[in-house]
Design an enzyme around this catalytic site. Structure first.
Site, PDB file in Angstrom:
ATOM      1  N   LYS A 222      64.210  32.992  70.964  1.00 14.57           N
ATOM      2  CA  LYS A 222      63.618  32.926  72.308  1.00 14.57           C
ATOM      3  C   LYS A 222      63.987  31.605  72.987  1.00 14.57           C
ATOM      4  CE  LYS A 222      59.166  31.426  72.985  1.00 14.57           C
ATOM      5  NZ  LYS A 222      59.101  30.420  74.040  1.00 14.57           N
ATOM      6  N   ASN A 223      63.804  30.503  72.242  1.00 17.90           N
ATOM      7  CA  ASN A 223      63.970  29.193  72.871  1.00 17.90           C
ATOM      8  C   ASN A 223      65.418  28.869  73.208  1.00 17.90           C
ATOM      9  OD1 ASN A 223      61.263  28.880  72.827  1.00 17.90           O
ATOM     10  ND2 ASN A 223      61.203  27.304  71.232  1.00 17.90           N
TER      11      ASN A 223
ATOM     12  N   ARG B  45      56.512  28.431  81.266  1.00 18.53           N
ATOM     13  CA  ARG B  45      56.866  27.059  81.581  1.00 18.53           C
ATOM     14  C   ARG B  45      58.352  26.769  81.386  1.00 18.53           C
ATOM     15  NH1 ARG B  45      57.140  22.205  80.012  1.00 18.53           N
ATOM     16  NH2 ARG B  45      55.940  20.595  81.081  1.00 18.53           N
TER      17      ARG B  45
ATOM     18  N   ASP C 279      49.340  23.687  80.046  1.00 17.44           N
ATOM     19  CA  ASP C 279      49.407  25.011  79.442  1.00 17.44           C
ATOM     20  C   ASP C 279      48.657  25.028  78.129  1.00 17.44           C
ATOM     21  OD1 ASP C 279      50.991  23.765  77.632  1.00 17.44           O
ATOM     22  OD2 ASP C 279      52.729  25.064  77.891  1.00 17.44           O
TER      23      ASP C 279
ATOM     24  N   ASP D 283      56.374  23.949  66.239  1.00 17.46           N
ATOM     25  CA  ASP D 283      56.138  25.397  66.333  1.00 17.46           C
ATOM     26  C   ASP D 283      55.716  25.994  64.987  1.00 17.46           C
ATOM     27  OD1 ASP D 283      57.730  26.143  69.150  1.00 17.46           O
ATOM     28  OD2 ASP D 283      58.486  24.425  68.076  1.00 17.46           O
TER      29      ASP D 283
ATOM     30  N   ILE E 239      53.883  16.045  68.128  1.00 15.77           N
ATOM     31  CA  ILE E 239      54.665  16.400  69.326  1.00 15.77           C
ATOM     32  C   ILE E 239      53.759  16.780  70.498  1.00 15.77           C
ATOM     33  CG2 ILE E 239      56.552  17.817  70.225  1.00 15.77           C
ATOM     34  CD1 ILE E 239      57.402  16.060  67.861  1.00 15.77           C
TER      35      ILE E 239
END
Ligand code: UD1
Length: 421
Positions: free
Chosen positions: A28-29, A98, A122, A310, A332
């Site tokens: 996805k990223n 975002r 967010d 993540d 992070i």
């Protein structure tokens, strides 16, 4: 593209051990950024191995609103970019996703103008874009902000040396995409080193850009006058792979994660081995086995090649049922600890002090109704639910559909007792 984004809950029952093979989708990223990068060249760019997830559909909608023609056929996305577009990312899309902020770089690089809704906070709390803007200003762009929108302007951007205060993934990507059409050389120091940056550089080089050093902390770009469309295959999703690893970690079993790239997640895999998992890398993917209960470890999230933030909610889910006490430090995103309260509802023994989390592993969790606060925390709750007695209902499951192509179907194929509701 058929997405199960209308599904509101996922029902999980105690499961395991998990057995079999599961395939990971494209990342996805990476896919979202490559779709934005397609804006850099007029004509048809084609992406393969694109995950069929809600965020990809929204990025496609954003490009379509700008005037591109976007179509998704199975895991291939075709983007036709016209000569002129409407260089705007409206509130409705930026607020939902975002990552759409990464259109800023390509719009300024190719069209010299961009109007992008200011991203709000967010799921992880306050997420500034100051480094994106500072870097783009150093390349010659100017910005004004009014009525919730950032308006950027530039004549042709000019290459320069940019030092990032932190190796931000998004800022590195925006700067790379702006620099490829700038005049002269740009050097990004303290650049993010994530595999997705290398994938973006390879996509850009396929378009005729001259990017060197991606995957290291110094990336240089020799600007060119124009780019051509490209056909590219998205790299595999290391966070999806981590999700299946975590599921095996939580309930045991023996699984092959097809297409998983062990070399993209070494530190995370080292931690899993420290916890007692058996992991090997083969031509077909990552092989994982867990026979005995996991031991607790301490983990700190860091920029790549460190353990990615993540993975953190997935680690919390595993540590909740591991033997011993573990400390997880989130370095992070200070606000990214929203899985905690939900895991506590499942019986986890967790306490947070600032960005440190102390987890005392329990023998067994107990199923309950919980809510997915974001994509990865939602997946972590599904993983925890596999190890919980009885039934766990994960609400707000649309978050999971934003980032996972058929998580429920793929876990079920390994023998997990998971269904949509
Ligand atoms: C991307 C990933 C996200 C991942 C993160 C870190 C996507 C769509 N998202 O997010 O899944 O968790 O990388 O690996 O690819 N920061 C600033 N100012 C800025 C930019 C960032 O202060 O201008 C801060 C952030 O608030 C955060 C840190 O830098 O504390 C890292 O953020 P960054 O690497 O930019 O993450 P994203 O690109 O937003």
């Amino acid at each position: 593209m058929n997405i199960k984004s209308e599904v509101s809950s996922i029902c999980v029952r105690k499961s395991g051990p998990l057995e079999g093979n599961v395939r990971v989708s494209g990342a996805k990223n990476s896919a979202l950024k490559l779709m934005a990068a397609a804006l850099l060249a007029p004509g048809r760019s084609i992406l393969h191995n694109v995950p069929r997830i809600a965020d990809v559909v929204w990025m496609g909608e954003l490009l379509a609103q700008m005037g591109c023609a976007v179509s998704h056929q199975s895991d291939t996305t075709i983007i036709d970019v016209p000569d002129e577009i409407v260089p705007e990312a409206p509130y409705e899309i930026v607020e939902r996703m975002r990552a759409s902020i990464v259109v800023l770089g390509p719009l300024l690089g190719r069209f010299g103008k961009a109007r992008v809704s200011v991203p709000g906070g967010d799921d992880f709390g306050h997420r500034p874009i100051d480094m994106h803007l500072r870097g783009l200003k150093e390349l010659g762009a100017t910005f004004t902000t009014s009525h919730g929108y950032i308006e950027g302007r530039a004549h042709r951007l000019e290459g320069t040396r940019v030092l990032l205060e932190f190796p931000s993934v998004g800022a590195t990507e925006n700067l790379l995409m702006a620099a490829v059409l700038a005049k002269g050389e740009t050097v990004i120091d303290n650049a993010a080193r994530e595999p997705e940056i290398e994938d973006l550089a390879s996509f850009l080089n396929g378009m005729g850009a001259v990017v060197d050093g991606a995957g290291t902390s110094t990336v240089s770009v020799e600007g060119v006058d124009s780019l051509i469309p490209v056909e590219h295959t998205v790299l595999p999703d290391r966070i999806e792979a981590a999700t299946y690893l975590a599921a095996v970690g939580a309930v045991g079993g023996q699984v092959c994660i097809e297409g998983g790239r062990a070399d993209h997640m070494k530190m995370f895999l080292n931690k899993l081995v420290d916890m007692g998992m058996e992991i090997s890398s083969a031509a077909d993917g990552i092989h994982v086995a867990r026979l005995d209960r996991l031991h607790s470890v301490d983990v700190s999230t860091l920029p790549y090649p460190g353990v990615a933030t993540d993975y953190q909610p997935l680690l919390l889910a595993m540590l909740s049922v591991a033997d011993g006490i573990g400390i997880v430090t989130e370095n992070i995103f200070g606000g990214r600890l929203r899985a905690l309260d939900e895991l506590v509802r499942l019986g986890a023994d967790i306490r947070a002090e600032g960005h440190h989390v102390l987890i005392r592993g329990v023998e067994s969790l107990s199923g309950a109704r919980v809510r997915a606060p974001d994509i990865r925390a939602g997946a972590a709750l599904v993983v925890a639910g596999l190890a919980a007695e009885g039934e766990t209902i994960v609400g707000d499951a649309h978050h999971v559909a934003r980032g996972y192509e058929d998580l429920v179907g793929r876990l079920s194929s390994l023998g997990a007792n998971v269904t949509h509701m």
